[in-house]
Design a protein around this motif. Structure first.
Motif, PDB file in Angstrom:
ATOM      1  N   ALA A 110       0.817  -1.219   0.000  1.00  0.00           N
ATOM      2  CA  ALA A 110       0.000   0.000   0.000  1.00  0.00           C
ATOM      3  C   ALA A 110       0.850   1.268   0.000  1.00  0.00           C
ATOM      4  N   TYR A 111       2.082   1.187   0.500  1.00  0.00           N
ATOM      5  CA  TYR A 111       2.930   2.372   0.607  1.00  0.00           C
ATOM      6  C   TYR A 111       3.907   2.510  -0.555  1.00  0.00           C
ATOM      7  N   THR A 112       4.481   1.389  -1.000  1.00  0.00           N
ATOM      8  CA  THR A 112       5.517   1.458  -2.035  1.00  0.00           C
ATOM      9  C   THR A 112       4.988   1.176  -3.432  1.00  0.00           C
ATOM     10  N   GLY A 113       3.838   0.494  -3.523  1.00  0.00           N
ATOM     11  CA  GLY A 113       3.318   0.099  -4.821  1.00  0.00           C
ATOM     12  C   GLY A 113       4.027  -1.094  -5.413  1.00  0.00           C
ATOM     13  N   LEU A 114       4.994  -1.644  -4.676  1.00  0.00           N
ATOM     14  CA  LEU A 114       5.729  -2.825  -5.137  1.00  0.00           C
ATOM     15  C   LEU A 114       4.991  -4.096  -4.735  1.00  0.00           C
ATOM     16  N   PRO A 115       5.294  -5.219  -5.387  1.00  0.00           N
ATOM     17  CA  PRO A 115       4.680  -6.487  -4.976  1.00  0.00           C
ATOM     18  C   PRO A 115       4.920  -6.747  -3.490  1.00  0.00           C
ATOM     19  N   VAL A 116       3.960  -7.363  -2.838  1.00  0.00           N
ATOM     20  CA  VAL A 116       4.093  -7.616  -1.401  1.00  0.00           C
ATOM     21  C   VAL A 116       5.319  -8.492  -1.143  1.00  0.00           C
ATOM     22  N   SER A 117       5.936  -8.277   0.000  1.00  0.00           N
ATOM     23  CA  SER A 117       7.158  -8.995   0.356  1.00  0.00           C
ATOM     24  C   SER A 117       6.829 -10.376   0.912  1.00  0.00           C
ATOM     25  N   GLN A 118       7.879 -11.173   1.059  1.00  0.00           N
ATOM     26  CA  GLN A 118       7.725 -12.495   1.676  1.00  0.00           C
ATOM     27  C   GLN A 118       7.171 -12.362   3.087  1.00  0.00           C
ATOM     28  N   GLN A 119       7.651 -11.385   3.842  1.00  0.00           N
ATOM     29  CA  GLN A 119       7.189 -11.173   5.208  1.00  0.00           C
ATOM     30  C   GLN A 119       5.690 -10.893   5.228  1.00  0.00           C
ATOM     31  N   GLU A 120       5.227 -10.044   4.328  1.00  0.00           N
ATOM     32  CA  GLU A 120       3.804  -9.709   4.274  1.00  0.00           C
ATOM     33  C   GLU A 120       2.969 -10.900   3.813  1.00  0.00           C
ATOM     34  N   PHE A 121       3.465 -11.589   2.806  1.00  0.00           N
ATOM     35  CA  PHE A 121       2.678 -12.667   2.203  1.00  0.00           C
ATOM     36  C   PHE A 121       2.605 -13.901   3.090  1.00  0.00           C
ATOM     37  N   CYS A 122       3.741 -14.266   3.694  1.00  0.00           N
ATOM     38  CA  CYS A 122       3.796 -15.495   4.501  1.00  0.00           C
ATOM     39  C   CYS A 122       3.623 -15.232   5.989  1.00  0.00           C
ATOM     40  N   GLY A 123       3.697 -13.964   6.395  1.00  0.00           N
ATOM     41  CA  GLY A 123       3.631 -13.682   7.821  1.00  0.00           C
ATOM     42  C   GLY A 123       4.901 -14.097   8.548  1.00  0.00           C
ATOM     43  N   GLY A 124       5.993 -14.187   7.830  1.00  0.00           N
ATOM     44  CA  GLY A 124       7.265 -14.645   8.399  1.00  0.00           C
ATOM     45  C   GLY A 124       7.976 -15.549   7.417  1.00  0.00           C
ATOM     46  N   GLU A 125       8.713 -16.501   7.945  1.00  0.00           N
ATOM     47  CA  GLU A 125       9.396 -17.466   7.082  1.00  0.00           C
ATOM     48  C   GLU A 125       8.388 -18.439   6.465  1.00  0.00           C
ATOM     49  N   PRO A 126       8.583 -18.805   5.204  1.00  0.00           N
ATOM     50  CA  PRO A 126       7.676 -19.781   4.589  1.00  0.00           C
ATOM     51  C   PRO A 126       7.791 -21.129   5.284  1.00  0.00           C
ATOM     52  N   PRO A 127       6.724 -21.925   5.302  1.00  0.00           N
ATOM     53  CA  PRO A 127       6.816 -23.272   5.850  1.00  0.00           C
ATOM     54  C   PRO A 127       7.906 -24.080   5.151  1.00  0.00           C
ATOM     55  N   SER A 128       8.623 -24.903   5.910  1.00  0.00           N
ATOM     56  CA  SER A 128       9.743 -25.649   5.341  1.00  0.00           C
ATOM     57  C   SER A 128       9.287 -26.664   4.290  1.00  0.00           C
ATOM     58  N   GLN A 129       8.027 -27.100   4.364  1.00  0.00           N
ATOM     59  CA  GLN A 129       7.518 -28.070   3.404  1.00  0.00           C
ATOM     60  C   GLN A 129       7.069 -27.423   2.100  1.00  0.00           C
ATOM     61  N   ALA A 130       7.116 -26.108   2.032  1.00  0.00           N
ATOM     62  CA  ALA A 130       6.596 -25.391   0.866  1.00  0.00           C
ATOM     63  C   ALA A 130       7.728 -24.745   0.079  1.00  0.00           C
ATOM     64  N   ALA A 131       7.411 -24.355  -1.150  1.00  0.00           N
ATOM     65  CA  ALA A 131       8.344 -23.618  -2.003  1.00  0.00           C
ATOM     66  C   ALA A 131       7.818 -22.200  -2.186  1.00  0.00           C
ATOM     67  N   TYR A 132       8.711 -21.218  -2.033  1.00  0.00           N
ATOM     68  CA  TYR A 132       8.310 -19.818  -2.162  1.00  0.00           C
ATOM     69  C   TYR A 132       9.007 -19.194  -3.357  1.00  0.00           C
ATOM     70  N   LEU A 133       8.235 -18.485  -4.199  1.00  0.00           N
ATOM     71  CA  LEU A 133       8.771 -17.726  -5.317  1.00  0.00           C
ATOM     72  C   LEU A 133       8.297 -16.279  -5.181  1.00  0.00           C
ATOM     73  N   GLN A 134       9.226 -15.347  -5.137  1.00  0.00           N
ATOM     74  CA  GLN A 134       8.847 -13.944  -5.021  1.00  0.00           C
ATOM     75  C   GLN A 134       8.369 -13.395  -6.358  1.00  0.00           C
ATOM     76  N   ASP A 135       8.960 -13.852  -7.439  1.00  0.00           N
ATOM     77  CA  ASP A 135       8.650 -13.313  -8.759  1.00  0.00           C
ATOM     78  C   ASP A 135       8.005 -14.366  -9.660  1.00  0.00           C
ATOM     79  N   ALA A 136       7.036 -15.074  -9.124  1.00  0.00           N
ATOM     80  CA  ALA A 136       6.335 -16.086  -9.922  1.00  0.00           C
ATOM     81  C   ALA A 136       5.461 -15.429 -10.986  1.00  0.00           C
ATOM     82  N   ARG A 137       5.221 -16.162 -12.051  1.00  0.00           N
ATOM     83  CA  ARG A 137       4.340 -15.701 -13.120  1.00  0.00           C
ATOM     84  C   ARG A 137       2.986 -16.393 -12.984  1.00  0.00           C
ATOM     85  N   SER A 138       1.992 -15.858 -13.644  1.00  0.00           N
ATOM     86  CA  SER A 138       0.671 -16.489 -13.621  1.00  0.00           C
ATOM     87  C   SER A 138       0.746 -17.922 -14.125  1.00  0.00           C
TER      88      SER A 138
END
Length: 209
Positions: A110-138
């Motif tokens: 809401a402040y920077t206009g940039l894609p939400v960060s990992q911290q915002e999206f995951c609420g912290g570190e991603p679960p170890s059983q999951a895969a996280y991509l910051q710049d994923a495509r549709s």
């Protein structure tokens, strides 16, 4: 866009089908969750699994993945937790969802206009059983749906001609299979359990209505 995904392995597909084969009552699900280490045995007159919420499939501190649980299973006409009935009114809003991916397709800070960060999206570190991509495509997101659809078709055959309903919303994509007394639906759509702030892909299991 940020995307968090959970790999649907053959072992996890086995778990999905086991849950679909489980009688729709608290005692039966408690037994399955305890056997796999997803819950600890209940004490006294308590239940082992708390429905109406997200439930971790293991130790949350160790980065376990989760399921989303609807209303408690069972029969409204008895307090016996070992009774499963076929009355649709008893399990109208009872379901179990194994999420396969979450993606914030158009979400921005809401402040920077940039894609939400990992911290915002995951609420912290991603679960170890999951895969996280910051710049994923549709296409990365929809590929998770397509991969799961192939696996389910290989195990369950062709889906139903008309997919089953998934209240409270109608996902963008969904296909369903009957398995015994359960309906299994793979879906992709807005995540209404997060106020539609992201999209998700999941496998929904619920009693046949």
């Amino acid at each position: 866009m940020p995307m968090l995904s959970f790999p649907l392995t053959p072992q996890w597909l086995d778990h999905v089908l086991e849950l679909a084969d489980t009688p729709w009552c608290c005692d039966a699900f408690d037994a399955v969750f305890v056997r796999h280490g997803w819950a600890i045995p209940a004490e006294d007159d308590e239940v082992a699994v708390g429905w109406l919420d997200h439930w971790p499939l293991g130790d949350p501190a160790a980065g376990a993945w989760h399921v989303v649980l609807g209303e408690y299973p069972g029969c409204a006409d008895t307090d016996d937790r070992g009774v499963a009935c076929d009355d649709p009114e008893c399990h109208e809003n009872s379901f179990l969802v194994l999420p396969l991916a979450y993606a914030a397709i158009d979400a921005t800070d809401a402040y920077t206009g940039l894609p939400v960060s990992q911290q915002e999206f995951c609420g912290g570190e991603p679960p170890s059983q999951a895969a996280y991509l910051q710049d994923a495509r549709s296409e990365d997101f929809t590929a998770r749906y397509d991969d799961a659809a192939r696996m389910l078709r290989a195990r369950l055959g062709d889906p139903l001609p008309v997919a089953g309903p998934l209240p409270p919303d109608e996902p963008d994509q969904r296909i369903s299979w009957e398995r015994g007394k359960s309906l299994i639906t793979l879906f992709l759509g807005a995540n209404w359990y997060n106020y539609a702030q992201d999209d998700w892909i999941g496998i929904d299991i619920r009693p046949m209505g």
